[in-house]
Design a protein around this motif. Structure first.
Motif, PDB file in Angstrom:
ATOM      1  N   ASP A  19     -76.375   4.038  25.849  1.00 61.61           N
ATOM      2  CA  ASP A  19     -77.761   4.487  25.717  1.00 61.61           C
ATOM      3  C   ASP A  19     -77.909   5.227  24.396  1.00 61.61           C
ATOM      4  N   GLY A  21     -80.600   7.222  22.086  1.00 60.76           N
ATOM      5  CA  GLY A  21     -81.912   7.849  22.123  1.00 60.76           C
ATOM      6  C   GLY A  21     -82.069   8.883  21.029  1.00 60.76           C
ATOM      7  N   ARG A  22     -83.181   9.564  21.035  1.00 60.00           N
ATOM      8  CA  ARG A  22     -83.465  10.573  20.008  1.00 60.00           C
ATOM      9  C   ARG A  22     -82.512  11.763  20.091  1.00 60.00           C
ATOM     10  N   GLN A  23     -82.032  12.068  21.301  1.00 59.75           N
ATOM     11  CA  GLN A  23     -81.141  13.212  21.481  1.00 59.75           C
ATOM     12  C   GLN A  23     -79.672  12.866  21.244  1.00 59.75           C
TER      13      GLN A  23
END
Length: 95
Positions: A19, A21-23
């Motif tokens: 995954d 993502g932005r984080q």
């Protein structure tokens, strides 16, 4: 996204969910090795958006199941199963 790898020399397989993502990035995987000394691993690997490790949690399953957690505490202080591990940090820096 899911990815899988299969050994070609003997029975073994890894299936990973990745995954992004932005984080940051998280990889959760299960690996089974059916070679001469069979075992399996599960791991959860958490990384920053720049792909630097935050934490790595590994479960080794071979009849004596156990977990190992490696985590970054600050910019360069590493902890293994909650305990500071100075030598580990030095090795990562090449000292």
């Amino acid at each position: 996204m899911f990815r899988r790898w299969r050994r070609v020399d003997y029975a073994g397989l890894e299936v990973a969910r990745i995954d992004i993502g932005r984080q940051g990035v998280t990889v959760a995987s299960t690996l089974v090795d059916a070679g001469e000394h069979p075992f399996s691993l599960r791991y959860i690997w958490s990384l920053t958006p720049q792909w630097s490790t935050r934490t790595l949690r590994i479960e080794h399953m071979n009849g004596d199941d156990r977990w190992l957690t490696i985590e970054l505490n600050g910019d360069s202080a590493w902890r293994i199963d909650g305990a500071a591990h100075v030598r580990f940090a030095d090795r990562l820096r090449g000292q």
